[in-house]
Write a protein that holds these residues in place. Sequence first.
Motif, PDB file in Angstrom:
ATOM      1  N   LYS A   1       0.370  -1.451  -0.057  1.00 54.33           N
ATOM      2  CA  LYS A   1      -0.204  -0.138   0.145  1.00 54.33           C
ATOM      3  C   LYS A   1       0.632   1.407  -0.105  1.00 54.33           C
ATOM      4  O   LYS A   1       2.163   0.943   0.359  1.00 54.33           O
ATOM      5  N   TYR A   2       0.178   2.043  -0.521  1.00 56.14           N
ATOM      6  CA  TYR A   2       1.074   3.335  -0.788  1.00 56.14           C
ATOM      7  C   TYR A   2       2.331   3.816  -1.359  1.00 56.14           C
ATOM      8  O   TYR A   2       3.703   3.625  -0.870  1.00 56.14           O
ATOM      9  N   VAL A   3       2.075   2.778  -2.442  1.00 58.71           N
ATOM     10  CA  VAL A   3       2.888   3.414  -4.238  1.00 58.71           C
ATOM     11  C   VAL A   3       2.650   3.288  -4.850  1.00 58.71           C
ATOM     12  O   VAL A   3       1.547   3.507  -6.037  1.00 58.71           O
ATOM     13  N   PRO A   4       3.232   4.618  -5.700  1.00 59.65           N
ATOM     14  CA  PRO A   4       3.424   5.651  -6.293  1.00 59.65           C
ATOM     15  C   PRO A   4       3.317   4.593  -7.920  1.00 59.65           C
ATOM     16  O   PRO A   4       4.170   3.657  -8.167  1.00 59.65           O
ATOM     17  N   MET A   5       2.338   4.542  -8.971  1.00 57.40           N
ATOM     18  CA  MET A   5       2.614   4.161  -9.995  1.00 57.40           C
ATOM     19  C   MET A   5       3.775   3.778 -10.411  1.00 57.40           C
ATOM     20  O   MET A   5       4.478   3.118 -11.093  1.00 57.40           O
ATOM     21  N   SER A   6       4.779   5.131 -10.819  1.00 55.87           N
ATOM     22  CA  SER A   6       5.952   5.591 -11.950  1.00 55.87           C
ATOM     23  C   SER A   6       6.988   4.811 -10.618  1.00 55.87           C
ATOM     24  O   SER A   6       7.767   4.344 -10.954  1.00 55.87           O
ATOM     25  N   LYS A   7       6.989   4.258  -9.365  1.00 58.86           N
ATOM     26  CA  LYS A   7       8.206   3.257  -8.595  1.00 58.86           C
ATOM     27  C   LYS A   7       7.606   2.013  -8.270  1.00 58.86           C
ATOM     28  O   LYS A   7       7.814   1.225  -7.684  1.00 58.86           O
ATOM     29  N   SER A   8       6.450   1.368  -8.997  1.00 62.06           N
ATOM     30  CA  SER A   8       5.978   0.236  -8.825  1.00 62.06           C
ATOM     31  C   SER A   8       6.903  -1.040  -9.066  1.00 62.06           C
ATOM     32  O   SER A   8       6.969  -1.519  -8.232  1.00 62.06           O
ATOM     33  N   SER A   9       7.704  -0.289  -9.663  1.00 63.43           N
ATOM     34  CA  SER A   9       8.629  -1.792 -10.417  1.00 63.43           C
ATOM     35  C   SER A   9       9.421  -1.764  -9.340  1.00 63.43           C
ATOM     36  O   SER A   9      10.714  -2.802  -8.950  1.00 63.43           O
ATOM     37  N   ASP A  10      10.151  -0.287  -8.113  1.00 61.44           N
ATOM     38  CA  ASP A  10      10.868  -0.414  -7.480  1.00 61.44           C
ATOM     39  C   ASP A  10      10.408  -1.096  -6.100  1.00 61.44           C
ATOM     40  O   ASP A  10      11.516  -1.406  -4.838  1.00 61.44           O
ATOM     41  N   TYR A  11       9.206  -0.224  -6.066  1.00 60.08           N
ATOM     42  CA  TYR A  11       9.137  -0.746  -4.567  1.00 60.08           C
ATOM     43  C   TYR A  11       7.566  -1.265  -3.908  1.00 60.08           C
ATOM     44  O   TYR A  11       7.146  -1.752  -2.560  1.00 60.08           O
TER      45      TYR A  11
ATOM     46  N   ASP B   1      -1.370   4.355  -6.548  1.00 61.73           N
ATOM     47  CA  ASP B   1      -0.639   6.037  -6.018  1.00 61.73           C
ATOM     48  C   ASP B   1      -1.025   7.015  -4.642  1.00 61.73           C
ATOM     49  O   ASP B   1      -1.576   8.279  -5.353  1.00 61.73           O
ATOM     50  N   LYS B   2      -1.304   6.610  -4.323  1.00 66.19           N
ATOM     51  CA  LYS B   2      -1.539   7.003  -2.263  1.00 66.19           C
ATOM     52  C   LYS B   2      -0.591   7.601  -2.203  1.00 66.19           C
ATOM     53  O   LYS B   2       0.652   6.918  -2.340  1.00 66.19           O
ATOM     54  N   THR B   3      -0.336   8.851  -1.780  1.00 66.03           N
ATOM     55  CA  THR B   3       0.824   9.544  -1.040  1.00 66.03           C
ATOM     56  C   THR B   3       0.646  10.323   0.112  1.00 66.03           C
ATOM     57  O   THR B   3       1.363  10.218   0.761  1.00 66.03           O
ATOM     58  N   GLU B   4      -0.911   9.980   0.529  1.00 66.07           N
ATOM     59  CA  GLU B   4      -1.214  11.125   1.448  1.00 66.07           C
ATOM     60  C   GLU B   4      -1.757   9.760   2.685  1.00 66.07           C
ATOM     61  O   GLU B   4      -2.935   9.118   1.920  1.00 66.07           O
ATOM     62  N   LEU B   5      -2.063  10.099   3.804  1.00 66.39           N
ATOM     63  CA  LEU B   5      -3.044   8.581   3.940  1.00 66.39           C
ATOM     64  C   LEU B   5      -3.800   9.246   4.332  1.00 66.39           C
ATOM     65  O   LEU B   5      -4.598  10.076   4.356  1.00 66.39           O
ATOM     66  N   GLU B   6      -4.951   7.594   3.885  1.00 68.20           N
ATOM     67  CA  GLU B   6      -6.129   7.734   4.023  1.00 68.20           C
ATOM     68  C   GLU B   6      -7.122   7.521   5.070  1.00 68.20           C
ATOM     69  O   GLU B   6      -5.651   7.285   6.365  1.00 68.20           O
ATOM     70  N   LEU B   7      -7.476   8.098   6.273  1.00 65.16           N
ATOM     71  CA  LEU B   7      -8.263   8.406   7.708  1.00 65.16           C
ATOM     72  C   LEU B   7      -8.091   7.344   7.898  1.00 65.16           C
ATOM     73  O   LEU B   7      -7.437   7.381   9.581  1.00 65.16           O
ATOM     74  N   ASP B   8      -8.312   6.046   7.790  1.00 65.97           N
ATOM     75  CA  ASP B   8      -8.937   4.558   8.193  1.00 65.97           C
ATOM     76  C   ASP B   8      -6.782   4.164   8.449  1.00 65.97           C
ATOM     77  O   ASP B   8      -7.381   4.074   9.739  1.00 65.97           O
ATOM     78  N   ASP B   9      -5.748   5.051   8.265  1.00 63.83           N
ATOM     79  CA  ASP B   9      -4.312   4.930   8.670  1.00 63.83           C
ATOM     80  C   ASP B   9      -3.718   5.799   9.355  1.00 63.83           C
ATOM     81  O   ASP B   9      -2.646   5.457   9.340  1.00 63.83           O
ATOM     82  N   ASP B  10      -4.556   6.955   9.350  1.00 67.35           N
ATOM     83  CA  ASP B  10      -3.937   8.198   9.899  1.00 67.35           C
ATOM     84  C   ASP B  10      -4.471   7.950  11.957  1.00 67.35           C
ATOM     85  O   ASP B  10      -5.450   8.100  12.097  1.00 67.35           O
ATOM     86  N   VAL B  11      -3.678   7.761  12.402  1.00 69.00           N
ATOM     87  CA  VAL B  11      -3.615   7.369  13.838  1.00 69.00           C
ATOM     88  C   VAL B  11      -4.230   8.368  15.045  1.00 69.00           C
ATOM     89  O   VAL B  11      -4.845   8.115  15.340  1.00 69.00           O
ATOM     90  N   ALA B  12      -4.232   9.530  13.795  1.00 64.78           N
ATOM     91  CA  ALA B  12      -4.561  10.448  14.949  1.00 64.78           C
ATOM     92  C   ALA B  12      -6.125  10.620  14.980  1.00 64.78           C
ATOM     93  O   ALA B  12      -6.799  11.028  16.097  1.00 64.78           O
TER      94      ALA B  12
END
Length: 262
Positions: free
Chosen positions: A137-147, A155-166
């Motif tokens: 989870k949280y991997v940009p499309m351009s970095k899929s092969s590396d990460y 393509d998620k680059t900001e935490l979704e609220l369900d994954d945001d501990v605050a």
Amino acid sequence: MKTKAIMAAMLIACSVNVANSQTMVVNLANGSKMEFKTSEVTNVEFKEAEKKDDKPVTDDGQFANGHEYVDLGLPSGTLWAKCNIGANSPEEYGDYYAWGETETKTNYTESTYKYSPSSTEKDADGFDIISEGYYTKYVPMSKSSDYGYEGFYDDKTELELDDDVAHVKWGGDWRMPTKAEQDELINNCTWDWKELKGVKGYKVTGANGKFIFLPAAGFYWSSSLNESYPSFAYGLYFDSSYVDWINSSRYYGRSVRAVRRQ
């Protein structure tokens, strides 16, 4: 019943004193007395006592979902919490969380990280599949092969609220700050190295004179992923002579200071 008894006693006392055209004497529970000239008393009223909040508003902050925040007068209107997640006072470090996780744990490693396949998949013999540096989870499309694990990307680059501990811990509109909001805090406030109740950290004062205290917990997560190197996320780092953002491996346990907006 107690309220009615008190009312009756006061009315009797009032009637007796009025009849004597002297003074009305009110005996308080703390042992003190209040006296009034009966000629100045036109009537006696009884009202329910006003209920006080469990946590009164202070000069510096207000409360949302039971947690105090301070308006530092920032351009974006971002409001910063007075305490870290898991802390009960400003000087406490609070709890530590891996980026995108919402529970504490005793071991913060790549293999125990929620979005590392080594923590979610096992081989035929029951051993963890070690695929360090790859994520589910949280991997940009351009970095899929590396990460991305097996080429994964979302393509998620900001935490979704369900994954945001605050947000998960405090509810309402509380959340972790973005990197941009941490940068705003750095650039629009005065940072003074101080000690509060024996704990060193920064007194961060806004242009309006209001402030928060950030204990020197080492590093504070933002909700922003490093899009170029998605095994890292951004955060706020400081010591007695340095304040700036840095990257940290997502699986490390770090402190969190929540924010919200009106």
